[in-house]
Structure formats: structure tokens, C-alpha cells
Design an enzyme around this catalytic site. Structure first.
Site, PDB file in Angstrom:
ATOM      1  N   LYS A 115       0.749  -1.121  -0.060  1.00 61.58           N
ATOM      2  CA  LYS A 115      -0.011   0.002   0.070  1.00 61.58           C
ATOM      3  C   LYS A 115       0.948   1.189  -0.229  1.00 61.58           C
ATOM      4  CE  LYS A 115      -3.859  -2.524  -0.183  1.00 61.58           C
ATOM      5  NZ  LYS A 115      -4.668  -2.970   0.470  1.00 61.58           N
TER       6      LYS A 115
HETATM    7  C1  LIG Z   1      -5.646  -3.977   0.875  1.00 63.18           C
HETATM    8  C2  LIG Z   1      -7.071  -3.862   0.883  1.00 63.18           C
HETATM    9  C3  LIG Z   1      -7.949  -3.921   2.007  1.00 63.18           C
HETATM   10  C4  LIG Z   1      -7.289  -4.794   3.077  1.00 63.18           C
HETATM   11  O1  LIG Z   1      -5.995  -4.384   3.852  1.00 63.18           O
HETATM   12  P1  LIG Z   1      -5.668  -5.283   5.044  1.00 63.18           P
HETATM   13  O2  LIG Z   1      -4.522  -4.549   5.387  1.00 63.18           O
HETATM   14  O3  LIG Z   1      -4.643  -6.309   4.123  1.00 63.18           O
HETATM   15  O4  LIG Z   1      -6.412  -6.021   5.513  1.00 63.18           O
HETATM   16  C5  LIG Z   1      -8.983  -3.772   2.065  1.00 63.18           C
HETATM   17  N1  LIG Z   1     -10.052  -2.998   0.919  1.00 63.18           N
HETATM   18  C6  LIG Z   1      -9.100  -2.638  -0.080  1.00 63.18           C
HETATM   19  C7  LIG Z   1      -9.676  -1.861  -1.213  1.00 63.18           C
HETATM   20  C8  LIG Z   1      -7.682  -3.066  -0.240  1.00 63.18           C
HETATM   21  O5  LIG Z   1      -7.007  -2.864  -1.349  1.00 63.18           O
END
Ligand SMILES: *Cc1c(COP(=O)(O)O)cnc(C)c1O
Length: 382
Positions: free
Chosen positions: A183
Site C-alpha cells: 500500500k
Molecule cells: C488491501 C485492501 C484491504 C485490506 O487491507 P489489509 O490491511 O490487508 O486487511 C481492504 N480493502 C481494499 C480496497 C484493499 O485494497
């Protein structure tokens, strides 16, 4: 010509030092670094409260519970999103009601949201696709007309993202960020829930640590008493101090890393401006977009090569790509459980045939961008 990965982590020496000093300090679970990270993050998005958790999924789950969404309720979710956005709805016994997205931004279509509202609707998952804000004017208007509906923002792509109403993280009833490895900023695994509502903040914090009356940091403080009370049944979703330390370092570089992403997006935009059949997703005003994803649509008629053929050609050149996402209603669980047909949400279904996410990460060089672009332009000829 060497390849280009879809993503490459960007961790500084200072961040490694911060994590090492945290481990050496003796605080391994949630402690002073997590508290510092929460404070800085709340300031960065202009929210009153921030609670660090071990994932965005955990944040979304607790947001639903803290906003009183449960058994038999309905939650409106865009079909073009990650698994977690809808799975947390199922986890609290509610029904995810899928809606279509807008063709240019691929963000949740609030006209569709309005048509999907029933007396059972208790929340809307406003997902900020790719890093540009969903239409929060529409979201806020819907909440004003329907006080029983909460706005939960899935901001896994959206730090730092700006909207006319403020930073993403300061607008909805609860906003959930992800610090997963790829991210826009990372703690390895991790998440953050921000809110301006003290009741939501307190409830989420309690649920993140077994529903105990006080958090573990207070519990293990030398002078604190040994006693605690289980106020309600909760979960174990708190963040470690090592992760919080990485978060502090990444947050300090977040503006710089966002600018690197915007520069890469601008270079791609320029390169594709006159290419028939390659259309970059509309991410709105560049300065407001966190540029988590760089998505283009490939029109086989105009470009001569389909999206899937293009992915294969890029793969042959060791260029990593991804697709965000196969729409939820086209996954077998949702098809079987709710009887969705692919054409039920035509905008997302059409997008699914055409979208590809190109390499995008801070530290990606201009040469690397050019390698990706060149291979795509060559694909047309091959
Ligand atoms: C990555 C992601 C999540 C989940 O995030 P985590 O930290 O891995 O639980 C939820 N929603 C979207 C749109 C994502 O891209």
C-alpha cells in the site's frame, strides 16, 4: 532490457533503525511507538481519533460493530473492490448489497447506491478506488437524508487523499486505512481506523483487545493494578510497537512518496495521451490522488491487442502487472450465494475485461516507466 516488478518496497535506513530501536526498548506489543504513530496519523488526516490495528480488514470489521451494524442489516458495497470490503459485512451477520461503479473513475456510483437503499440499509462502504476520493458530497448528502445510514470509508488505497470536504480520514463516520506491504505506506501488515466520534473510538479500541476494560499498555504498566473486566466479547487486533515504529517513519516520508507516485502517473499519462485504445483511469485532480494504482483500460478494437494478451506480453518481458479487481459479483461465492449474473453490474463487468494495473511504486525510476511504456507501445505492433 531488464524487467520491472509490479511493486518494490521502499524502506529507508532510518525506518530500519526505528524498528531496531523499538525492539531493543523492550516494548514488543502496543506501546509508546503505537501511541505516537496514532497521534501523528490522526493529525495527518485531520481526524480527532486514530486507532492502530493489525490490518485494514480488522478496522473495517470493528467499524461495522462500533456503528451498530449486525444480523440482518444491509451494507452497500461496490462490486469492484477487494474481498475484505464485503467479507467483513458477512462477518457481522449482515448482507453485502453490491452496486456498480462509474466507468471513468471506477469508484462507487452513488446514483446506484441511492437505488439500492432499503429500510434495512445501515451502512455504505465508500471505497476510494486507486487512491482518488469517491464522491463524498453524495455520501454525506445520503447520510443527511438517512440518519440510520453510516458512511464507512475503505481507504486502503487512499493515503494521502484529499477531497473538497477534507482529507480522507476526516469525513465519514469511520475511515479504514491499510498498511499492507504494497500500500502507499506500510507497516508490513497493519491498519488504522480514524473517526471524529469519541464513542466509536473508545468502542473500537476496546474491541481490538478482547473487549477488556483497559488496553494492554495500561494493564502492564508497573503501577497499574492487575485487575480488568471483560466488558464485551472482542478480538485481538492491536498493532505491535515494531510495526508502529515503521509506521512513524513511513508517515514522515508520506508526502515525498506520494509525490514520487504522482510523478510516475504524470509520466505514464503523457506517454499514453495519444495512444488509441489505451485509456488511463480518471483519477481526478493529480494533487488530490494518492496514486496507489495506475490503471489503464485496453480497448481491443482500437488497440489491436486485448488486456489479457497485453498482460501476457508484459509478463514475457518480466514486467509485473495486476488487475484490480475481478468484481465481487463474478466470484463463485457471491454468484452461488446471491445468484448474481455477470451483466447485473455491466460497468464493472466491462471494466473487468479491459483493466490492467501497471507498475507503480515510490522509487520506480523514469527509465523503468519508459520500459513499461515502450513494451506496451510495441505490443500494438507485434
Ligand atoms: C488491501 C485492501 C484491504 C485490506 O487491507 P489489509 O490491511 O490487508 O486487511 C481492504 N480493502 C481494499 C480496497 C484493499 O485494497
Amino acid at each position: 532490457m531488464t524487467g520491472v516488478p509490479y511493486f518494490r518496497p521502499n524502506i529507508s535506513e532510518e525506518e530500519i533503525e526505528l524498528v531496531a530501536s523499538s525492539l531493543a526498548s523492550g516494548w514488543l506489543t502496543s506501546g509508546p511507538r503505537v501511541a505516537e504513530f496514532e497521534k501523528s496519523f490522526a493529525e495527518a488526516v485531520g481526524a480527532k481519533y486514530a486507532i492502530a490495528l493489525n490490518s485494514c480488514t480488522a478496522a473495517l470489521h470493528l467499524a461495522l460493530i462500533a456503528l451498530d451494524v449486525g444480523e440482518g442489516d444491509e451494507v452497500i458495497v461496490p462490486t469492484l473492490t477487494f474481498a475484505a470490503t464485503a467479507e467483513v459485512v458477512l462477518a457481522v451477520g449482515a448482507v453485502p448489497v453490491l452496486v456498480d461503479v462509474l466507468p471513468d473513475t471506477l469508484a462507487i456510483d452513488f446514483d446506484r447506491v441511492r437505488s439500492a437503499i432499503t429500510p434495512k440499509t445501515r451502512a455504505i462502504m465508500a471505497m476510494h478506488y486507486g487512491g482518488s476520493a469517491a464522491d463524498m458530497h453524495a455520501a454525506v448528502a445520503i447520510r443527511e437524508e438517512n440518519p440510520q445510514i453510516s458512511i464507512i470509508e475503505d481507504a486502503a488505497h487512499a493515503f494521502p487523499t484529499r477531497h473538497e470536504l477534507g482529507m480522507v480520514g476526516s469525513i465519514g463516520d469511520a475511515t479504514c486505512f491499510s498498511f499492507y506491504a504494497n500500500k502507499t505506506m506500510t507497516t508490513g501488515e497493519g491498519g488504522m481506523l480514524t473517526t471524529n466520534d469519541p464513542k466509536v473510538a473508545e468502542h473500537v479500541r476496546r474491541l481490538s483487545l478482547h473487549g477488556l476494560s483497559r488496553d494492554a499498555w495500561a494493564r502492564f504498566e508497573t503501577r497499574s493494578s492487575w485487575d480488568y473486566d471483560i466488558v464485551e466479547a472482542g478480538w485481538k487486533y492491536n498493532m505491535t510497537d515494531a510495526a508502529g515504529s515503521l509506521g512513524i517513519g513511513q508517515l514522515a516520508r508520506s508526502a515525498e512518496m506520494a509525490q514520487m507516485r504522482r510523478d510516475i502517473a504524470a509520466r505514464y499519462d503523457n506517454a499514453f495521451a495519444d495512444v488509441a485504445g489505451i485509456t488511463p483511469r480518471n483519477g481526478g485532480e493529480p494533487a488530490r490522488n494518492a496514486c496507489h494504482l495506475y490503471v489503464v483500460r485496453v480497448d481491443k478494437q482500437k488497440f489491436g491487442v486485448s488486456r489479457s494478451e497485453l498482460i501476457a506480453l508484459l509478463g514475457d518481458a518480466d514486467i509485473g502487472t495486476s488487475v484490480h479487481y475481478r468484481p465481487l459479483h463474478m466470484h463463485s461465492y457471491y454468484t452461488k450465494t446471491y445468484g448474481y449474473e455477470p451483466r447485473e453490474f455491466p460497468v464493472a463487468a466491462d471494466a473487468f475485461d479491459e483493466i490492467v494495473s501497471l507498475p507503480m511504486f515510490p522509487g520506480m525510476t523514469h527509465d523503468e516507466v519508459d520500459v513499461v511504456v515502450e513494451r506496451i507501445l510495441n505490443a500494438k505492433a507485434s
